[in-house]
Motif scaffolding. Structure first.
Motif, PDB file in Angstrom:
ATOM      1  N   VAL A  83       3.006   7.170  -8.180  1.00 42.64           N
ATOM      2  CA  VAL A  83       3.640   5.900  -7.819  1.00 42.64           C
ATOM      3  C   VAL A  83       2.723   4.684  -7.961  1.00 42.64           C
ATOM      4  O   VAL A  83       3.186   3.553  -7.844  1.00 42.64           O
ATOM      5  CB  VAL A  83       4.259   5.924  -6.399  1.00 42.64           C
ATOM      6  N   TYR A  84       1.420   4.883  -8.190  1.00 43.92           N
ATOM      7  CA  TYR A  84       0.517   3.763  -8.473  1.00 43.92           C
ATOM      8  C   TYR A  84      -0.780   4.281  -9.078  1.00 43.92           C
ATOM      9  O   TYR A  84      -1.040   5.478  -9.087  1.00 43.92           O
ATOM     10  CB  TYR A  84       0.247   2.929  -7.208  1.00 43.92           C
ATOM     11  N   ASN A 101       4.631  -5.697  -4.164  1.00 48.38           N
ATOM     12  CA  ASN A 101       5.965  -5.329  -3.672  1.00 48.38           C
ATOM     13  C   ASN A 101       6.819  -4.937  -4.878  1.00 48.38           C
ATOM     14  O   ASN A 101       7.513  -5.756  -5.459  1.00 48.38           O
ATOM     15  CB  ASN A 101       6.597  -6.491  -2.913  1.00 48.38           C
ATOM     16  N   ASP A 102       6.742  -3.684  -5.242  1.00 41.97           N
ATOM     17  CA  ASP A 102       7.363  -3.158  -6.457  1.00 41.97           C
ATOM     18  C   ASP A 102       8.820  -2.780  -6.203  1.00 41.97           C
ATOM     19  O   ASP A 102       9.111  -1.910  -5.385  1.00 41.97           O
ATOM     20  CB  ASP A 102       6.558  -1.934  -6.911  1.00 41.97           C
ATOM     21  N   ASN A 149       5.966   1.586   1.759  1.00 39.26           N
ATOM     22  CA  ASN A 149       6.654   0.793   2.775  1.00 39.26           C
ATOM     23  C   ASN A 149       7.928   0.150   2.243  1.00 39.26           C
ATOM     24  O   ASN A 149       8.245   0.262   1.054  1.00 39.26           O
ATOM     25  CB  ASN A 149       5.702  -0.225   3.421  1.00 39.26           C
ATOM     26  N   HIS A 150       8.654  -0.493   3.116  1.00 39.56           N
ATOM     27  CA  HIS A 150       9.953  -1.049   2.749  1.00 39.56           C
ATOM     28  C   HIS A 150       9.867  -2.216   1.766  1.00 39.56           C
ATOM     29  O   HIS A 150      10.865  -2.599   1.174  1.00 39.56           O
ATOM     30  CB  HIS A 150      10.742  -1.451   3.998  1.00 39.56           C
ATOM     31  N   VAL A 154       2.280   0.713  -1.567  1.00 38.88           N
ATOM     32  CA  VAL A 154       1.830   2.034  -1.134  1.00 38.88           C
ATOM     33  C   VAL A 154       0.850   1.911   0.033  1.00 38.88           C
ATOM     34  O   VAL A 154      -0.144   1.196  -0.048  1.00 38.88           O
ATOM     35  CB  VAL A 154       1.167   2.802  -2.295  1.00 38.88           C
ATOM     36  N   ASP A 155       1.160   2.612   1.115  1.00 41.49           N
ATOM     37  CA  ASP A 155       0.269   2.694   2.269  1.00 41.49           C
ATOM     38  C   ASP A 155      -0.528   3.973   2.128  1.00 41.49           C
ATOM     39  O   ASP A 155      -0.088   5.042   2.542  1.00 41.49           O
ATOM     40  CB  ASP A 155       1.081   2.689   3.562  1.00 41.49           C
ATOM     41  N   ARG A 156      -1.697   3.872   1.501  1.00 43.84           N
ATOM     42  CA  ARG A 156      -2.510   5.065   1.250  1.00 43.84           C
ATOM     43  C   ARG A 156      -3.172   5.585   2.516  1.00 43.84           C
ATOM     44  O   ARG A 156      -3.578   6.733   2.577  1.00 43.84           O
ATOM     45  CB  ARG A 156      -3.530   4.802   0.158  1.00 43.84           C
ATOM     46  N   TYR A 157      -3.278   4.752   3.558  1.00 40.48           N
ATOM     47  CA  TYR A 157      -3.769   5.216   4.862  1.00 40.48           C
ATOM     48  C   TYR A 157      -2.745   6.168   5.461  1.00 40.48           C
ATOM     49  O   TYR A 157      -3.073   7.246   5.918  1.00 40.48           O
ATOM     50  CB  TYR A 157      -3.997   4.016   5.797  1.00 40.48           C
TER      51      TYR A 157
END
Length: 178
Positions: A83-84, A101-102, A149-150, A154-157
């Protein structure tokens, strides 16, 4: 995962539920061979058209948290590198930068998912009704999983693996000749 503990994709309850695996395939030891996603979402003809995929479970790109053993599954969650950050992600239509913000990564919440407990964003913006969704990649610790996230970044944490607010976007490969 149904329990908040160190887990990899290989031994997670979400993998077992998506694919209909028995209790020996996951850490919580829950039997999903009868009640599962793949049998509920697809007919037997459709299930036969789903290819078994070699699922590569890399370590977290930023934190190095162990991704665990590779698996062979019909249904899986996407990983960070899908995804990234990579050409693979770009080939799937995602932007390489995780902080953008994809639109391709943004997901709207279905009525069914909302009824089953998935949380929706309620902002007075174009993101209203969007969800956070799980990746199979680990987050910064073994009991944390990465997520999107919405807004579509990407929240890699990540968040706790037993957090029930996030949605699921199953992925699969089809045999188009069948």
């Amino acid at each position: 995962n149904t329990k908040g503990e160190d887990v990899t994709w290989e031994s997670s309850s979400i993998r077992s539920w998506l694919n209909g695996y028995g209790a020996s395939a996951n850490q919580p030891k829950t039997d999903y061979s009868r009640k599962n996603f793949i049998n509920s979402a697809f007919t037997s003809t459709q299930r036969n058209a789903i290819k078994t995929t070699n699922v590569v479970n890399n370590n977290n790109i930023n934190y190095g948290t162990a991704g665990g053993n590779n698996t062979s599954d019909k249904v899986f969650l996407l990983s960070e590198s899908e995804v990234y950050h990579t050409d693979t992600a770009a080939g799937y239509g995602f932007v390489k930068d995780r902080e953008i913000n994809d639109e391709a990564r943004r997901s709207r919440c279905s009525t069914y998912a909302y009824a089953m407990g998935t949380g929706r964003s309620y902002e007075y913006t174009k993101y209203n009704g969007s969800i956070w969704w799980w990746l199979r990649s680990p987050g910064n610790k073994g009991y944390i999983a990465a997520e999107v996230n919405h807004y579509g970044w990407v929240d890699r944490y990540g968040d706790y693996v037993d957090y029930s607010y996030d949605g699921v976007r199953p992925a699969l490969h089809l045999n188009l000749q069948s």
